[in-house]
Design an enzyme around this catalytic site. Structure first.
Site, mmCIF file in Angstrom:
data_model
loop_
_atom_site.group_PDB
_atom_site.id
_atom_site.type_symbol
_atom_site.label_atom_id
_atom_site.label_comp_id
_atom_site.label_asym_id
_atom_site.label_seq_id
_atom_site.Cartn_x
_atom_site.Cartn_y
_atom_site.Cartn_z
ATOM 1 N N ASP A 20 44.820 37.467 43.591
ATOM 2 C CA ASP A 20 45.598 37.096 42.622
ATOM 3 C C ASP A 20 46.296 37.313 41.628
ATOM 4 O O ASP A 20 45.389 37.724 40.915
ATOM 5 C CB ASP A 20 44.581 35.737 42.618
ATOM 6 C CG ASP A 20 44.667 34.400 42.855
ATOM 7 O OD1 ASP A 20 45.917 34.307 43.863
ATOM 8 O OD2 ASP A 20 44.149 33.023 42.538
ATOM 9 N N TYR B 98 45.434 37.501 37.786
ATOM 10 C CA TYR B 98 45.057 37.285 36.542
ATOM 11 C C TYR B 98 45.708 35.719 36.076
ATOM 12 O O TYR B 98 47.001 35.562 35.567
ATOM 13 C CB TYR B 98 44.996 38.037 35.119
ATOM 14 C CG TYR B 98 44.623 39.581 35.420
ATOM 15 C CD1 TYR B 98 43.608 39.611 36.041
ATOM 16 C CD2 TYR B 98 45.640 40.916 35.439
ATOM 17 C CE1 TYR B 98 43.062 41.014 36.300
ATOM 18 C CE2 TYR B 98 45.596 41.751 35.501
ATOM 19 C CZ TYR B 98 44.329 42.185 35.909
ATOM 20 O OH TYR B 98 43.303 43.175 36.623
ATOM 21 N N PHE C 18 46.614 43.982 39.701
ATOM 22 C CA PHE C 18 44.865 44.906 38.150
ATOM 23 C C PHE C 18 45.919 44.975 36.924
ATOM 24 O O PHE C 18 44.751 45.828 36.104
ATOM 25 C CB PHE C 18 45.506 45.903 39.333
ATOM 26 C CG PHE C 18 43.811 45.836 40.496
ATOM 27 C CD1 PHE C 18 42.611 45.280 40.688
ATOM 28 C CD2 PHE C 18 45.059 46.444 41.651
ATOM 29 C CE1 PHE C 18 41.792 45.454 41.829
ATOM 30 C CE2 PHE C 18 44.047 45.781 42.338
ATOM 31 C CZ PHE C 18 42.793 45.184 42.612
ATOM 32 N N HIS D 101 35.470 46.348 47.043
ATOM 33 C CA HIS D 101 36.104 45.951 45.633
ATOM 34 C C HIS D 101 36.371 46.915 44.291
ATOM 35 O O HIS D 101 34.614 46.966 44.192
ATOM 36 C CB HIS D 101 36.596 44.545 45.742
ATOM 37 C CG HIS D 101 37.505 43.791 44.724
ATOM 38 N ND1 HIS D 101 37.619 43.790 43.319
ATOM 39 C CD2 HIS D 101 38.949 43.098 45.169
ATOM 40 C CE1 HIS D 101 38.544 42.994 43.167
ATOM 41 N NE2 HIS D 101 39.550 42.930 43.892
#
Length: 364
Positions: A65, A67, A78, A187
């Site tokens: 997703d 931010y 990221f 992750h």
């Protein structure tokens, strides 16, 4: 439908824009942006595609997703805009790069510079409502980004797909692992990374491997020739080497590849106490029970084939200083030769073509 996306992508995924699901998706996104604050800004929704044309992609990193807080999202997974504090996952990404490559943490959390160098920073969902993580999931974005992954797998060769976390790893089924390198780990979020499996995963080396398919060994590495083991730098055109299966192949060329980052690979002791060791680059390919894998995908405890049996790896450790390295090109392109007793892949025609393309030298 006229979608404002970099032109080369339309040739490979343009068909998605004419499908009913995409029309429904765009209507939903328009309504959301009209009635709510959403991210990223509309002009940056396809930023990952616009900064990294289809034929320039070298590495694909998958996120989930965007931010969902103000000023953060800029259409790259990221990545955060200049001046925005680094989210915890991004901090761990930069820490791992520093641990692996010695590159200090940057001043900015924007990964635009990565995208411009061929890293497709692709979120599975390209939009989100403010303060509402996952709010635009299952509306059609996942179908679109799955089609993107499939197109890259189908229409490109020798890409590196980096899959962090369970969701990203679920996309491995869309990728042809006979044509591409798939690297998987936990992750980088603290919840996962602090449990182990993130730090020390050779992230930076793996990402760089898309632009460097040559796999090499330093001087002194012994190559099995059938009559004696010779240092790789002493091998000459026409020399014979032992290849897997007990057959022989001839050396076409010994490539001096200059100085590169190397890793020490060591097996656990066998029953008689012997240990095998070799130093090589992260892109060198070894034979495992699951097939051929680059060193960057191997960890302690995994098995690799040697002259006598599959041996369990004890450790893989990065060397502090770069070393001058060499690689063999053989007349049997698909063979595996033996370096310090490890079955390893020589320089292949596919590797050479990939490097020439990456360096802009194809056809010269």
């Amino acid at each position: 439908m006229d979608v404002k996306i970099e032109e080369s992508w339309k040739q490979h995924i343009g068909g998605e824009f004419e499908k009913p699901y995409f029309a429904n998706l765009i209507n939903f996104v328009h309504d959301e942006y009209r009635n709510h604050t959403c991210y990223p800004p509309g002009r940056l929704i396809f930023n990952a595609f616009n900064l990294c044309p289809f034929d320039k992609v070298k590495v694909v990193i998958l996120g989930q997703d965007p931010y969902h807080e103000p000023r953060q999202a800029e259409g790259l997974c990221f990545s955060v805009s200049d001046g925005v504090p680094f989210p915890p996952s991004l901090i761990n990404i930069f820490k791992e790069i520093e641990n692996d490559l010695g590159t200090p943490m940057p001043q900015s959390g924007s990964l635009v510079r990565w995208a411009q160098q061929g890293v497709l920073l692709l979120n599975a969902t390209l939009t989100v409502r403010e303060h509402a993580a996952g709010s635009h999931q299952r509306r059609g974005w996942e179908e679109f980004t799955d089609a993107t992954i499939s197109a890259l797998s189908r229409d490109r060769d020798n890409l590196v797909f980096i899959l962090w976390g369970g969701y990203a790893r679920s996309k491995a089924q869309l990728i042809d692992n006979s044509r591409h390198l798939i690297l998987q780990s936990v992750h980088p979020s603290p919840l996962s990374a602090n449990r182990g499996g993130w730090f020390g995963n050779l992230l930076g080396t793996a990402a760089n491997s898309a632009a460097a398919y040559y796999a090499c060994f330093p001087a002194g590495t012994l190559v099995a020739t059938g009559y004696e083991d010779l240092p790789i730098e002493k091998m000459r055109e026409g020399d014979t080497v032992v290849i897997q299966g007990g057959h022989m192949a001839r050396v076409k060329k010994v490539h001096d590849m200059g100085e590169q980052v190397t890793y020490n690979v060591e097996t656990a002791p066998s029953i008689d106490g012997t240990v095998r060791k070799v130093t090589t680059t992260a892109t060198e390919v070894f034979l495992t029970p699951e097939g051929r894998k680059p060193l960057s995908a191997l960890k302690a405890g995994m098995k690799v084939w040697t002259v006598d049996s599959f041996r369990k790896l004890a450790h893989v450790v990065k060397n502090k200083a770069q070393q001058r390295v060499y690689e063999l090109e053989l007349d049997d392109d698909g063979a595996l030769f033996y370096a310090n007793g490890f079955a390893v892949e020589p320089l292949t025609a596919k590797d050479k073509a990939a490097n020439e393309k990456a360096e802009g030298k194809e056809g010269k």
